[in-house]
Scaffold this motif. Structure first.
Motif, short mmCIF file in Angstrom:
data_model
loop_
_atom_site.label_atom_id
_atom_site.label_comp_id
_atom_site.label_asym_id
_atom_site.label_seq_id
_atom_site.Cartn_x
_atom_site.Cartn_y
_atom_site.Cartn_z
N ASN A 384 0.81 -1.22 0.00
CA ASN A 384 0.00 0.00 0.00
C ASN A 384 0.84 1.27 0.00
O ASN A 384 0.37 2.32 0.41
CB ASN A 384 -0.93 0.01 1.22
N LEU A 464 -1.68 -1.06 -3.88
CA LEU A 464 -1.77 0.29 -4.42
C LEU A 464 -0.67 0.50 -5.45
O LEU A 464 0.46 0.06 -5.26
CB LEU A 464 -1.64 1.31 -3.28
N THR A 475 -6.04 0.81 -6.94
CA THR A 475 -6.06 0.16 -5.63
C THR A 475 -6.81 -1.16 -5.75
O THR A 475 -7.74 -1.31 -6.55
CB THR A 475 -6.74 1.03 -4.56
#
Length: 487
Positions: A384, A464, A475
């Motif tokens: 992420n 991400l 995402t």
């Protein structure tokens, strides 16, 4: 500890390790250099692919240049991320497209663990081992990269040298114990023909604790065959063997631009180290580094001419291997992080600890603390996190503001400046919705559906990716959905 690298459209780095594969530094292994490592797992089973993200850490990085016009870049960045909206959604679980196989792994939903964008193709890899390719032009599924029903894809690597995607997979036929690599040209994938690729490194036995590591910065591939304790270095451009390392006392190899650090079996009060040229394996330096007796080594890392060494409850040591000069940072000031991101061109590194991010230089000085960048996942899920190619921005999935958290479970996508620590833009459930003018004429039901879709997309982001060329953020979430955010 994981080392993270920045992910972006050029050379990128992801290193994937299992908890059983740590060496020398215990369970911690920082992420450095432009590389991706995939380690074979021990006693894998059919159910393990669904649990893979609990035992592997992912990291991405790219070799990038520093930005020498920071003030202008900050202003430009603010406008760059203005008015981002949810514009598209792909479903990995929907077997629509040109897939010729009925994949057993599609029988249940699984979270997205990796996203790679090449040209106009979006690749999404799920923890189940299914990898789907979506067309950004048509917004439809092109194909699945799994060419056999029992194939579990563990990782992806884009080789820019020959415009191909490398998949690293395990198979049910050998109890998921051996890593198998395939190279697939992007043009074959565009035609929905992933089976037209070819296997790589067929002579190598990549069973646990063996691994394959793709180093995009140096354009090399490092393999380790645990069966005969041999490390091999291949040319990433044509996959030819360059040289081998057969010393059985080597515990670990770390790669930096132009060099490799060989870490040998530890003595009572020292660890033998060698620095090799990545090009031909020539020994550039051979030395011992003193250690505190009976203290566990948290990590040993080589970054250009700097060697970072940290032992349990001891000071961080930053050694300049050129002149043996050592700088120390107090153990209370620098506590062992759960992950790193190293920015070679800027001579900085980011540390991740307890959901917070800090920036350090190689003099051991804290450069930046982020004011509004509390990561959403407590285990520092490096999927992420994205570092832009100018090394000036970090894009992460973060916790929602306190005033927002009472209204929704959704988090936010935060874009922060690495030099100042300022949050310059944020995508959350309140500002990612169409404006009132844009909603004019829409029914209340339709507006509520849009609200629900945005909140669902921001509730549990598990991967991400920022496509800098097209200025789009991708995402993935725990339901196997991929969302596209753009302005």
């Amino acid at each position: 500890m994981d080392a993270i690298g920045s992910s972006s459209g050029g050379s990128r780095n992801r290193r994937i390790t299992t908890s059983s594969s740590a060496s020398n530094g215990g369970s911690r292994s920082p992420l450095c250099g432009g590389r991706r490592r995939v380690v074979a797992t021990k006693n894998d089973g059919w159910s393990n692919p669904f649990l893979a993200n609990n035992t592997v850490k992912k990291l991405q990085r790219r070799e990038i240049t520093s930005n020498r016009h920071r003030s202008g870049a900050i202003t430009k960045s603010v406008h760059r991320f203005r008015n981002f909206r949810l514009t598209e959604r792909y479903d990995m679980h929907d077997p629509v497209g040109q897939c010729s196989l009925v994949l057993p792994l599609l029988m249940r939903r699984a979270k997205v663990i990796e996203i790679v964008v090449v040209h106009d193709i979006v690749f999404a890899l799920a923890s189940s081992g299914v990898c789907a390719a979506f067309s950004r032009g048509t917004n439809k599924t092109i194909c699945f990269l799994n060419i056999y029903p029992d194939e579990v894809i563990r990782s992806l690597f884009y080789n820019k040298n020959n415009d191909s995607l490398i998949t690293v997979s395990v198979y049910a036929s050998d109890n998921f114990s051996s890593l198998k690599c395939r190279s697939i040209r992007i043009e074959y994938i565009q035609r929905g023909k992933p089976d037209e690729g070819f296997p790589l490194f067929e002579t190598e036995s990549l069973k646990w604790p063996g691994f394959v590591e793709f180093d995009d910065v140096n354009e090399k591939v490092l393999t380790y065959s645990a069966q005969d304790s041999i490390y091999k270095v291949f040319d990433l451009k044509n996959y030819t063997l360059l040289y081998s390392i057969t010393d059985r006392q080597v515990e670990e190899i770390k790669i930096s631009p132009g060099i490799m650090l060989l870490i040998f079996s530890r003595g009572q009060s020292h660890v033998p180290l060698k620095i090799l040229s990545i090009e031909d394996g020539t020994v550039l330096k051979d030395f011992n580094h003193l250690l505190h007796r009976n203290k566990k080594v948290d990590f040993i890392e080589q970054f250009n001419e700097k060697l970072l060494v940290k032992q349990d409850n001891e000071n961080l040591q930053i050694l300049d291997v050129r002149n043996a000069e050592v700088k120390e940072v107090g153990s209370t000031e620098f506590m062992t992080p759960s992950a790193f991101i190293f920015l070679y061109e800027n001579q900085l590194f980011l540390t991740f600890r307890n959901q917070t991010v800090s920036v350090w230089n190689f003099r051991g000085e804290l450069v930046t603390s982020f004011e509004d960048h509390v990561l959403s996942h407590p285990d520092c899920n490096t999927n992420n996190i994205y570092i832009t190619s100018d090394q000036d921005l970090i894009v992460s999935f973060c916790k929602a503001d306190n005033d927002q958290a009472t209204d929704t479970r959704a988090g936010s996508i935060n874009i922060s400046n690495i030099w100042t620590g300022k949050c310059i833009a944020k995508i959350n459930s309140s500002n990612a919705m169409p404006s009132k003018d844009e909603q004019e004429g829409s029914s209340s039901n339709k507006r509520q559906v849009e609200v629900n879709m945005v909140e669902e997309a921001l509730e549990d982001i598990t991967a991400l990716y920022f496509d800098e060329e097209h200025n789009e953020i991708y995402t993935g979430n725990s339901n196997g959905l991929v969302h596209v955010w753009s302005n």
